[in-house]
Design an enzyme around this catalytic site. Structure first.
Site, PDB file in Angstrom:
ATOM      1  N   THR A 169      -3.194   5.727 -22.239  1.00 14.31           N
ATOM      2  CA  THR A 169      -3.139   4.414 -21.613  1.00 14.31           C
ATOM      3  C   THR A 169      -1.767   3.833 -21.921  1.00 14.31           C
ATOM      4  OG1 THR A 169      -4.218   3.548 -23.583  1.00 14.31           O
ATOM      5  CG2 THR A 169      -5.602   3.878 -21.646  1.00 14.31           C
ATOM      6  N   LYS A 191      -1.768  -0.173 -24.979  1.00 10.89           N
ATOM      7  CA  LYS A 191      -2.097  -0.311 -26.411  1.00 10.89           C
ATOM      8  C   LYS A 191      -0.788  -0.439 -27.168  1.00 10.89           C
ATOM      9  CE  LYS A 191      -6.617   1.905 -26.083  1.00 10.89           C
ATOM     10  NZ  LYS A 191      -6.744   2.476 -24.734  1.00 10.89           N
ATOM     11  N   TYR A 194       0.847  -1.198   0.000  1.00  9.89           N
ATOM     12  CA  TYR A 194       0.000   0.000   0.000  1.00  9.89           C
ATOM     13  C   TYR A 194       0.880   1.245   0.000  1.00  9.89           C
ATOM     14  CZ  TYR A 194      -4.984  -0.853   0.289  1.00  9.89           C
ATOM     15  OH  TYR A 194      -6.277  -1.129  -0.025  1.00  9.89           O
ATOM     16  N   ASP A 209      -5.829  13.282 -25.681  1.00 10.59           N
ATOM     17  CA  ASP A 209      -5.833  11.874 -25.252  1.00 10.59           C
ATOM     18  C   ASP A 209      -5.158  11.070 -26.368  1.00 10.59           C
ATOM     19  OD1 ASP A 209      -6.356   9.228 -24.746  1.00 10.59           O
ATOM     20  OD2 ASP A 209      -8.487   9.510 -24.285  1.00 10.59           O
ATOM     21  N   ARG A 247      -2.134  -2.705 -18.193  1.00 11.08           N
ATOM     22  CA  ARG A 247      -3.305  -1.821 -18.268  1.00 11.08           C
ATOM     23  C   ARG A 247      -3.137  -0.724 -17.221  1.00 11.08           C
ATOM     24  NH1 ARG A 247      -6.433  -5.024 -21.526  1.00 11.08           N
ATOM     25  NH2 ARG A 247      -7.940  -3.361 -21.769  1.00 11.08           N
ATOM     26  N   GLU A 278      -0.533   4.858  -0.513  1.00  9.04           N
ATOM     27  CA  GLU A 278      -1.291   6.098  -0.758  1.00  9.04           C
ATOM     28  C   GLU A 278      -0.375   7.312  -0.648  1.00  9.04           C
ATOM     29  OE1 GLU A 278      -2.822   3.733   1.220  1.00  9.04           O
ATOM     30  OE2 GLU A 278      -5.023   3.978   1.083  1.00  9.04           O
TER      31      GLU A 278
HETATM   32  N1  DSN Z   1     -11.581   0.174 -25.536  1.00  8.14           N
HETATM   33  C1  DSN Z   1     -10.503   0.954 -26.109  1.00  8.14           C
HETATM   34  C2  DSN Z   1     -10.468   0.852 -27.573  1.00  8.14           C
HETATM   35  O1  DSN Z   1     -10.709  -0.238 -28.041  1.00  8.14           O
HETATM   36  O2  DSN Z   1     -10.189   1.807 -28.273  1.00  8.14           O
HETATM   37  C3  DSN Z   1     -10.533   2.346 -25.660  1.00  8.14           C
HETATM   38  O3  DSN Z   1     -10.811   2.419 -24.318  1.00  8.14           O
END
Ligand code: DSN
Length: 379
Positions: free
Chosen positions: A215, A218, A42, A189, A224, A44
């Protein structure tokens, strides 16, 4: 039972041709970090300001990951590495910078935007007034004149750029200019294209946009999670919005795994990988066009594209299911000016990050395109 399902999923992933634009295969090193002892801790707070003892190593880890993130994106923007996901990262930005009832602008979902860009079915849609911008109905590319006109008319407090299903280059500089002319923040984004931005294969919003979210799972090939970059003046508000505003203890194992993927992204072969992702997407979309399929925006500059299924007379569910039966995994997707519902839209989205990680090259695309075209055209 669970171990068996883990094994089954591994086998499924190994067998499939994965064309989901937002998915990838993380390295064994990333997975090792995810299952490391950091999962038990933990922490925080932030480095040097924690609420529990035993966090000296955690502090070192988080500081190092922040510095790696800045290196990968060639920036000195402040960075927060604790957001559990892209949705929370975007929500934290709105929470930090907007008041309930404030207006912000985002790309319409069916034109390529994302749910977290203010869609009414999300919390953001309840808390804030969202104005949507669109792609042009002829070129199916972003209509910057419309963005400018809407910004002047509605005076939003924030404009979000970026997309989940947009295959062309985004002019972040122009959107920053439009935002700043009306006194709005610009949130870029870059979740889908972060690797391309990091390696200079897509124009970067750093230096113009006020906040940048991405994110990490990807094209970055990490776990994630998410990163939030912002200009220094906003750093306290952003950090407070994540903790204690929206989250509790950060997932330190995920942060360690983000560190590993960032170290991987600093290797010279990562740029080669990103270049091949783009070449594969371009080759595949061109082959599909030659086979007579309609590609939204007539092609791609990045890692993905959409097929407009309407000329084939089939819907997104049918296409997705037929391809899955042949071991090709895609997702149904709305396309611009789609009359059909998101549950059964008129398009599919195809992306090449995962197949490129698996070693496919542009030479493999004619065969893959022929397979896809035959499946989609066969009644
Ligand atoms: N679910 C993702 C996508 O496939 O683009 C975005 O959050």
């Amino acid at each position: 039972m669970i171990n068996e399902l883990i094994e089954q999923e591994k086998i499924r992933q190994n067998k499939a041709i994965n064309l989901i634009a937002s998915e990838n295969y993380a390295s064994e090193a990333v997975k090792t970090a995810l299952s490391s002892s950091f999962t038990d801790k933990y922490a925080e707070g932030y480095p040097g300001k924690r609420y529990y003892a035993g966090n000296k190593i955690v502090d070192e880890l988080e500081s190092e990951v922040k510095s790696l993130a800045q290196k990968v994106f060639h920036t000195d923007y402040h960075v927060n590495v604790q957001a559990y996901s892209g949705s929370i990262a975007n929500l934290a930005v709105y929470y930090a910078l907007l008041q309930p009832g404030d207006t912000f602008m985002g790309l319409e979902l069916s034109h390529g935007g994302h749910l977290t860009h203010g869609h009414p079915v999300t919390l953001t849609g309840h808390l804030y007034k969202r104005i949507t911008y669109h792609v042009d109905n002829k070129t199916e590319m972003l209509d910057y004149d419309e963005i400018q006109q809407l910004a002047k008319e509605h005076k939003p407090k924030l404009i979000i750029s970026g997309a989940s299903a947009y295959s062309r280059t985004i002019d972040f500089e122009r959107i920053s200019k439009i935002a700043h002319e009306v006194g709005a923040y610009h949130l870029a984004d870059i979740s889908h294209i972060s690797g391309l931005v990091a390696t200079g294969l897509h124009p970067s919003p750093f230096g113009n946009a006020d906040i940048i979210t991405t994110t990490t799972h990807k094209i970055l090939r990490g776990p994630r999670g998410a990163l939030i970059f912002c200009q220094d003046a906003l750093s306290t508000r952003i950090d407070k919005a994540i903790f204690p505003g929206l989250q509790g203890g950060p997932h330190m194992n995920t942060i360690a795994a983000i560190g590993v993927c960032l170290e991987e992204a600093l290797q010279p072969n990562y740029k080669t990988y990103c270049q091949t992702v783009i070449e594969n997407a371009s080759a595949l979309s061109e082959e599909l066009k030659e086979a007579g399929l309609k590609i939204v925006a007539n092609g791609t500059d990045n890692h993905l594209f959409m097929i407009d299924l309407r000329p084939l007379g089939i819907d997104g569910n049918t296409a997705q299911n037929k391809l899955e039966a042949a071991g090709i995994i895609v997702n149904k997707n709305t396309i611009p000016f789609d009359d059909a519902s998101p549950q059964n839209p008129s398009g599919i989205r195809i992306g090449t990050p995962a197949i490129t990680t698996r070693g496919m090259t542009p030479e493999d695309m004619p065969e893959l395109a022929a397979k896809i075209a035959t499946i989609l055209k066969t009644p």
